[in-house]
Design an enzyme around this catalytic site. Structure first.
Site, PDB file in Angstrom:
ATOM      1  N   TRP A  11      -7.535  15.856  -0.890  1.00  0.00           N
ATOM      2  CA  TRP A  11      -7.044  14.766  -1.588  1.00  0.00           C
ATOM      3  C   TRP A  11      -5.529  15.369  -2.186  1.00  0.00           C
ATOM      4  O   TRP A  11      -4.878  14.434  -2.256  1.00  0.00           O
ATOM      5  CB  TRP A  11      -8.029  14.383  -2.984  1.00  0.00           C
ATOM      6  N   GLY A 136      -9.713   5.923  -8.014  1.00  0.00           N
ATOM      7  CA  GLY A 136      -9.543   5.156  -6.713  1.00  0.00           C
ATOM      8  C   GLY A 136      -9.895   3.770  -7.021  1.00  0.00           C
ATOM      9  O   GLY A 136      -9.534   3.328  -7.974  1.00  0.00           O
ATOM     10  N   SER A 138     -10.389   5.295  -3.346  1.00  0.00           N
ATOM     11  CA  SER A 138      -9.737   5.805  -2.202  1.00  0.00           C
ATOM     12  C   SER A 138     -10.300   7.019  -1.489  1.00  0.00           C
ATOM     13  O   SER A 138     -11.204   7.772  -2.078  1.00  0.00           O
ATOM     14  CB  SER A 138      -8.385   6.283  -2.806  1.00  0.00           C
ATOM     15  N   LYS A 191     -19.993   8.637 -10.277  1.00  0.00           N
ATOM     16  CA  LYS A 191     -20.053   7.839  -9.029  1.00  0.00           C
ATOM     17  C   LYS A 191     -20.391   8.622  -7.993  1.00  0.00           C
ATOM     18  O   LYS A 191     -21.021   8.461  -6.785  1.00  0.00           O
ATOM     19  CB  LYS A 191     -18.672   6.823  -8.662  1.00  0.00           C
ATOM     20  N   ARG A 257     -17.779  13.035   1.042  1.00  0.00           N
ATOM     21  CA  ARG A 257     -18.496  14.333   1.076  1.00  0.00           C
ATOM     22  C   ARG A 257     -19.680  14.356   0.298  1.00  0.00           C
ATOM     23  O   ARG A 257     -20.816  14.968   0.501  1.00  0.00           O
ATOM     24  CB  ARG A 257     -17.583  15.420   0.607  1.00  0.00           C
TER      25      ARG A 257
END
Length: 330
Positions: A11, A136, A138, A191, A257
């Site tokens: 990221w 996000g 994203s 999340k 991931r």
């Protein structure tokens, strides 16, 4: 305004690529000398997103965090939350004076069990008005390939939020603005736990029908927890990009991931062996414990988080825990 980016993973690398679209000079702090050498020699990060071409002539890269932080006005942190306190330990309050601090971190600081914004406020006296959060939906892999992506910039300071949004906007990235810095941080943390739960279900051979019910229940759990935890009376539309959107992309994407980590657990890996096999940090592993501990005071009904915690930290049977969950879903 000059920007510094802290972190060396996927990221962070993708955000360096975004930053070079709108900045002539970027300062990048990384710990790994291999990445420093790879950028200077081959114009890419050899460890993460190695196919992502970067413009080395625009980037000053160093492993000296005090040097990098002194060179920029906007400080963008993309360090895994588990390592954040250690990474910032050489710094003091004065290093952040007159700086805008932006977090693209999706996790709780385990040493204090705080969201990143609260940790920076209490440890380095950075007020929320000098902070912002990037959320996000994203995935770094798609940003690196210049797939059209939408991000949310959250800050209590609307001028800062707009400033950051303007510096992120480019031909493949759009931004929206929010003032819900705490709620969006908690969503970004939770999340990952639900994406991990989805992965466990996949590893246990549950189908898409059940997983859709799991995700719907997860969204409700997040809303209940945040409302009880923050008690700020903010009217959050949980169907917006930063909430539902971020949950969906993390739960369903092949790039996730956390989903991958969960799938390994569902297939029979221990948490220790799954961590050893993955090259990147699955924030949901650490977040499950932090949220479980926080909820002892919040007292929200979050049975999915409880189940994931028991599987990861108490060696409970994944099959048994999710079979029990299935009986109580609506």
């Amino acid at each position: 305004m000059k920007i510094a980016i802290f972190g060396s993973g996927s990221w962070a690398t993708a955000l360096v690529k975004v930053a070079q679209e709108n900045h002539d000079e970027i300062f990048w702090w990384v710990r790994e000398k291999e990445i420093v050498c790879g950028l200077k020699t081959h114009n890419h990060n050899p460890l993460y997103l190695s196919e992502c071409k970067l413009k080395a002539d625009k980037i000053t890269i160093s492993d000296d965090i005090k040097e990098i932080i002194s060179r920029a006005d906007d400080l963008l942190f993309v360090i895994p939350s588990y390592f954040l306190a250690d990474a910032l330990s050489p710094l003091s309050e004065k290093d952040f004076k007159n700086k805008s601090v932006i977090s693209a971190i999706k996790g709780i600081v385990p040493q204090t069990n705080q969201i990143v914004a609260a940790f920076l406020r209490d440890k380095y006296n950075i007020p929320y008005t000098n902070q912002a959060v990037i959320s996000g939906p994203s995935h770094a892999e798609e940003v690196a390939k210049e797939y059209l992506t939408y991000l949310t910039v959250a800050s209590e300071n609307s001028l800062l939020a707009n400033h950051i949004a303007n510096n992120l906007n480019c031909n493949f990235l759009r931004t929206t603005i929010s003032n819900d810095i705490e709620g969006i941080e908690y969503i970004g943390i939770m999340k990952n736990i639900y994406a991990l739960a989805v992965g466990i279900c996949k590893g246990l051979s549950f189908g898409d029908n059940f997983i859709s019910v799991l995700v719907c229940n997860g969204l409700q759990e997040m809303e209940d927890f945040i409302n009880l935890c923050l008690k700020d009376n903010k009217q959050r539309n949980m169907n917006n990009l930063a909430y539902l959107g971020d949950l969906l992309v993390t739960a369903y994407s092949q790039h996730s991931r956390n989903r991958t980590f969960g799938q390994m657990i569902g297939a029979g890996y221990t948490a220790c062996s799954a961590k050893l096999e993955m090259k990147m940090v699955a924030e949901g592993y650490y977040s499950a414990k932090c949220i479980y501990e926080l909820n002892k005071n919040v007292k929200a009904k979050i049975p999915i988080v409880d189940a994931v915690y028991k599987i990861l930290y108490q060696e409970a049977s994944a099959c048994k825990e999710f079979s029990l969950l299935a009986k109580n879903f609506k």
